[in-house]
Design a protein around this motif. Structure first.
Motif, PDB file in Angstrom:
ATOM      1  N   ALA A  17       0.843  -1.202   0.000  1.00 16.64           N
ATOM      2  CA  ALA A  17       0.000   0.000   0.000  1.00 16.64           C
ATOM      3  C   ALA A  17       0.874   1.247   0.000  1.00 16.64           C
ATOM      4  O   ALA A  17       0.654   2.187  -0.764  1.00 16.64           O
ATOM      5  N   LEU A  20       2.558   1.875  -3.307  1.00 22.31           N
ATOM      6  CA  LEU A  20       1.583   2.400  -4.259  1.00 22.31           C
ATOM      7  C   LEU A  20       1.397   3.899  -4.062  1.00 22.31           C
ATOM      8  O   LEU A  20       1.445   4.703  -4.993  1.00 22.31           O
ATOM      9  N   VAL A  21       1.198   4.232  -2.775  1.00 18.28           N
ATOM     10  CA  VAL A  21       0.949   5.615  -2.415  1.00 18.28           C
ATOM     11  C   VAL A  21       2.119   6.509  -2.802  1.00 18.28           C
ATOM     12  O   VAL A  21       1.960   7.559  -3.401  1.00 18.28           O
ATOM     13  N   ALA A  24       2.459   6.964  -6.400  1.00 19.76           N
ATOM     14  CA  ALA A  24       1.419   7.868  -6.888  1.00 19.76           C
ATOM     15  C   ALA A  24       1.851   9.309  -6.690  1.00 19.76           C
ATOM     16  O   ALA A  24       1.666  10.159  -7.542  1.00 19.76           O
ATOM     17  N   CYS A  25       2.462   9.568  -5.517  1.00 20.55           N
ATOM     18  CA  CYS A  25       2.883  10.937  -5.238  1.00 20.55           C
ATOM     19  C   CYS A  25       4.033  11.347  -6.123  1.00 20.55           C
ATOM     20  O   CYS A  25       4.052  12.426  -6.699  1.00 20.55           O
ATOM     21  N   PHE A  30       3.379  16.580  -8.059  1.00 15.66           N
ATOM     22  CA  PHE A  30       4.034  17.877  -7.961  1.00 15.66           C
ATOM     23  C   PHE A  30       5.367  17.873  -8.683  1.00 15.66           C
ATOM     24  O   PHE A  30       6.019  16.854  -8.822  1.00 15.66           O
ATOM     25  N   SER A  31       5.789  19.028  -9.097  1.00 14.33           N
ATOM     26  CA  SER A  31       7.130  19.139  -9.642  1.00 14.33           C
ATOM     27  C   SER A  31       7.960  19.898  -8.610  1.00 14.33           C
ATOM     28  O   SER A  31       7.422  20.634  -7.803  1.00 14.33           O
ATOM     29  N   ASN A  32       9.221  19.710  -8.681  1.00 12.74           N
ATOM     30  CA  ASN A  32      10.071  20.338  -7.675  1.00 12.74           C
ATOM     31  C   ASN A  32      10.655  21.655  -8.142  1.00 12.74           C
ATOM     32  O   ASN A  32      10.904  21.855  -9.322  1.00 12.74           O
ATOM     33  N   GLY A  33      10.858  22.539  -7.203  1.00 14.70           N
ATOM     34  CA  GLY A  33      11.603  23.756  -7.477  1.00 14.70           C
ATOM     35  C   GLY A  33      10.882  24.711  -8.408  1.00 14.70           C
ATOM     36  O   GLY A  33       9.725  24.547  -8.731  1.00 14.70           O
ATOM     37  N   ALA A  94      -1.353  24.153  -9.329  1.00 15.79           N
ATOM     38  CA  ALA A  94      -0.834  23.182  -8.364  1.00 15.79           C
ATOM     39  C   ALA A  94      -0.419  21.887  -9.051  1.00 15.79           C
ATOM     40  O   ALA A  94       0.275  21.072  -8.467  1.00 15.79           O
TER      41      ALA A  94
END
Lengths: 420, 362
Positions: A17, A20-21, A24-25, A30-33, A94
């Motif tokens: 689990a 998977l999580v 997924a993240c 999100f992209s960094n910087g 976002a």
């Protein structure tokens, strides 16, 4: 459940689990910087354009324009008409892939720019010859962020039938506050109020400009709500209200949604609106009206200016192509096509000239472009303006303009300090 | 008694699973894994992330966990309560609004739902199915659609004002009337912003706190009571149908009046349902959003602002996600405390555990 190998299974399940999580993240969210200064993919690209459309006419016109550019350059363009542009953009920023190009209201420039959502390309399009007041509206902290796509200003709409019935002629068109009060008095009769305007700063603010001031300093570094002219402007509005010749749209009987509605229903002889009034009056074909420049106050002529620009997302991978599309969209020819399709006014000096020549009835709106004041575009001002507008709405019920301006000064100063 | 290996209970747990039921546990875990993953992915992790965001000044366009996002600790929370700012006064106004909203909606919808349930549960009633459907109908209709219909009903020239006009009453302009109900009542007794109400509490004067729900908020209250009572009626019906007929008959034999039967027999027996309805009501009302979004977004004069809407506005309008999430967590704490309090009140006196360490029997 306590057996050793079961514990293993549990651990395995949780690990699965968790994996998977995490994937997924890591994979999407999100992209960094920060985005690099200029992102350029080569070869044909697909641009996404998100617009806050006034209707099918606008959506189709933008789609057509996008298609024309796409055919010319070999790229593809997808136009999305947002249901709620502000909210959809907030969510898109976002994510990793916001739309490349989008309508950006002048009042949002500071908020978006401060959050790092906008790619500042203003310096690449300055030779288009935009109206100086528009460049100012899209400049935040000295940077011109994006190309204005069109604009409108406030002007005075007059119901010509009522005008004649009150024995007024073209010579009586008000040029000063005193004249405005005089004609409004003559026009106020029975159910008809001389002048009905919207109940927020986007209408009353014009009186502040005519009094010779504005609520924020020119460079946007400090509040000037208590500097004098804003108070003089609001006092003039309140004076006309006390004389019974001016009402906010919410104070008419029956109350109306905006000045144009009161004007269309024949309970207002005059109103102050932008060139979108033409669309609104389609619901009231029996009303005949003419549009004039707003009267001047003690500080000279003054009006408010509203505009959107073509924002480009900082995260977009196609900056070069997006700027190219914008250059195509702001060309005089294309802007005149938009004007014909849904009545907006071109944002360039040359375009405005052609527009005024082609649509003489709208000359008053074009004229306002010379001296119009754009909305406050500082970050964190949504709440400040909302608070002020809620107080301003009570002006007709005897609220003290001095107190509301003092509140505005205090709240605005705090917002500027917070957002440095 | 000390347990040994001979104790059957201990031996049973210690024995290695084998035979036909041996792998049930494994199977169980495999079966629940999808649910754990889904709940974790869409519930637990977002909650933790939101909490993290509430400790930063994230602006919504980078990774909230990157080192570029400034960590501000509990500042977002302390700002909501201690910093003299517009955010605090707006947030406190939204809390005040919602307090009056909850205070009116929860009792009204619970009473209405119970009343409707008793009505349609009546053995003498004909066409029960029709009435149940009719009362339940608002609950299955989209809240946005209902809110839009109410916008028309309560507009200045809408059906409600036309109806009032029939009785020669000039209806208010519902959605632009920011006067509070309590202020109107005070006004009727000639009290207007008196000296004793000038004390400032959390950035608002006592007089402002005592405003009561505005006329505009009252419309929303009417709407919500009307839409949600259907759902809660259903829960009460389910509970009422579970009641043994014998008790009813015994009460009748003892010569109770209808009211006595309701007060001393029926309501005590459906207490679990009552608890459920009030709890769901409390949680739902503190989170009210849809109706606010459709019917004015806080106007007039901020009297229909709610923390849920404000939190959204602060995040997606102002890009102050930290402050927005902090508001959400404050509401979370309020809901937990109120639910706990409500549970404590509804529990029989001799079964009470201490409420947050105060009171109770033990």
């Amino acid at each position: 459940m306590r057996a050793p190998h079961l514990r293993g299974v549990t651990a395995f399940a949780l690990a699965a689990a968790g994996a998977l999580v995490l994937s997924a993240c890591g994979g999407g969210g999100f992209s960094n910087g920060n985005a690099p200064a200029q992102n350029t993919k080569t070869g044909p690209v697909k641009l996404t354009v998100m617009i806050g459309s006034s209707g099918d006419a606008e959506t189709n016109a933008v789609k057509e324009a996008g298609q024309a550019w796409a055919t010319k350059t070999g790229n593809t363009v997808e136009v999305i008409a947002a249901a709620d542009l502000g909210q959809q953009l907030g969510q898109a920023f976002a994510s990793t892939s916001p739309p490349d190009l989008f309508y950006t209201d002048a009042s949002k420039i500071g908020t978006y720019a401060k959050a790092g959502d906008l790619y500042a390309y203003g310096d690449q399009v300055t030779d288009a010859g935009f109206l100086p007041s528009l460049v100012k509206a899209f400049t935040y902290k000295g940077t011109f962020y994006c190309a204005p796509k069109d604009y409108s200003t406030l002007a005075l709409e007059v119901n010509t039938d009522m005008w004649k019935a009150a024995d007024l002629t073209d010579a009586d068109i008000p040029k000063t506050w005193d004249q405005l009060e005089a004609v409004a008095k003559k026009l106020t009769k029975g159910k008809v109020t001389g002048l009905v305007i919207g109940n927020d700063i986007n209408r009353s603010g014009a009186f502040m400009k005519q009094a010779g001031g504005w609520i924020v300093s020119d460079d946007g570094t400090k509040m000037t709500a208590t500097s004098g002219p804003p108070l003089v402007g609001l006092q003039e509005v309140q004076k006309l209200m006390k004389a019974g010749v001016l009402k906010f749209n919410t104070d008419t009987s029956p109350a109306t949604g905006w000045g144009g509605e009161a004007f269309g229903k024949g309970i207002a002889a005059m109103t102050i609106e932008g060139n979108w009034i033409a669309g609104g009056m389609k619901d009231f074909p029996n009303i005949k009206y003419k549009t004039y420049e707003l009267p001047a106050g003690p500080g000279g002529k003054g009006t408010l200016l509203f505009s959107n620009c073509w924002g480009i997302a900082a995260k977009s991978a196609n900056h070069a192509q997006s700027v190219d599309l914008v250059k195509f969209l702001i060309s005089v020819d294309q802007q005149m096509k938009f004007a014909a399709a849904f009545g907006v006014m071109p944002s360039t000096e040359e375009g405005a000239k052609q527009f005024a020549a082609k649509y003489p009835d709208d000359a008053a709106f074009v004229a306002g472009g010379e001296y119009g004041q754009g909305p406050v575009n500082l970050p964190g001002f949504d709440q400040v303006m909302a608070k002020f507008n809620s107080e301003l709405a009570q002006l007709g019920k005897g609220a003290d303009p001095k107190k509301m301006l003092a509140d505005l000064q205090k709240n605005g100063t705090a917002a500027i300090a917070d957002n440095g | 008694m000390a347990r040994t290996d001979h104790d059957p209970k201990v031996r049973r747990w210690g024995r290695k699973p084998s035979g036909i039921r041996g792998n049930e546990g494994t199977a169980g875990w495999i079966f629940v894994t999808p649910m754990i993953v889904i709940l974790g992915l869409f519930l637990a992790i977002p909650v933790v992330m939101a909490f993290w965001v509430s400790l930063t000044s994230w602006q919504g366009n980078t990774n909230p966990f990157s080192s570029a996002v400034p960590f501000v600790g509990v500042e977002n929370y302390t700002d909501l309560f201690a910093k003299d700012s517009l955010t605090r006064s707006t947030f406190m106004q939204s809390i005040g609004n919602t307090f009056y909203y909850v205070l009116l909606v929860v009792p009204l919808q619970t009473a209405l739902a119970l009343g409707l349930a008793l009505l349609v549960n009546n053995k003498m009633l004909k066409a029960k199915g029709f009435f149940r459907t009719a009362f339940y109908f608002p609950s299955v209709t989209s809240s946005i659609a209902i809110a839009t219909v109410f916008l028309f009903l309560f507009s200045n020239t809408g059906a409600v004002n036309a109806f009032l006009k029939f009785f020669h009453i000039d209806g208010p302009s519902w959605f632009s009337d920011s006067r509070g109900l309590l202020h109107l009542i005070f006004g009727a007794f000639g009290v207007d912003n008196p000296g004793w109400a000038q004390t400032e509490i959390l950035g608002r004067s006592l007089w402002d706190w005592l405003a009561g729900p505005s006329v505009a908020l009252c419309v929303i209250i009417i709407l919500v009571v009307w839409t949600t009572s259907g759902t809660f009626m259903l829960m009460f019906i389910a509970a009422l149908q579970d009641l043994p007929v014998e008790v009813d008959e015994a009460a009748a034999l003892d010569g109770t009046s209808g009211w006595q039967k309701l007060r001393y027999v029926t309501i005590p027996m459906i207490k679990p349902a009552l608890f459920l309805v009030i709890t769901l009501g409390l949680i739902g009302t503190w989170q009210v959003f849809d109706q606010i979004y459709v019917m004015g977004k806080g106007s007039p004069a901020g009297t229909t602002l709610t923390p849920a809407y404000l939190s959204y506005q602060q995040s997606f309008g102002n890009f102050q996600f930290g402050s927005g999430s902090a508001m959400a967590f404050v509401v979370f704490v309020i809901i937990v405390i109120l639910t706990r309090l409500q549970r404590w009140v509804l529990t029989d006196k001799d079964e009470r555990k201490p409420f947050l360490g105060i009171g109770g029997n033990k």
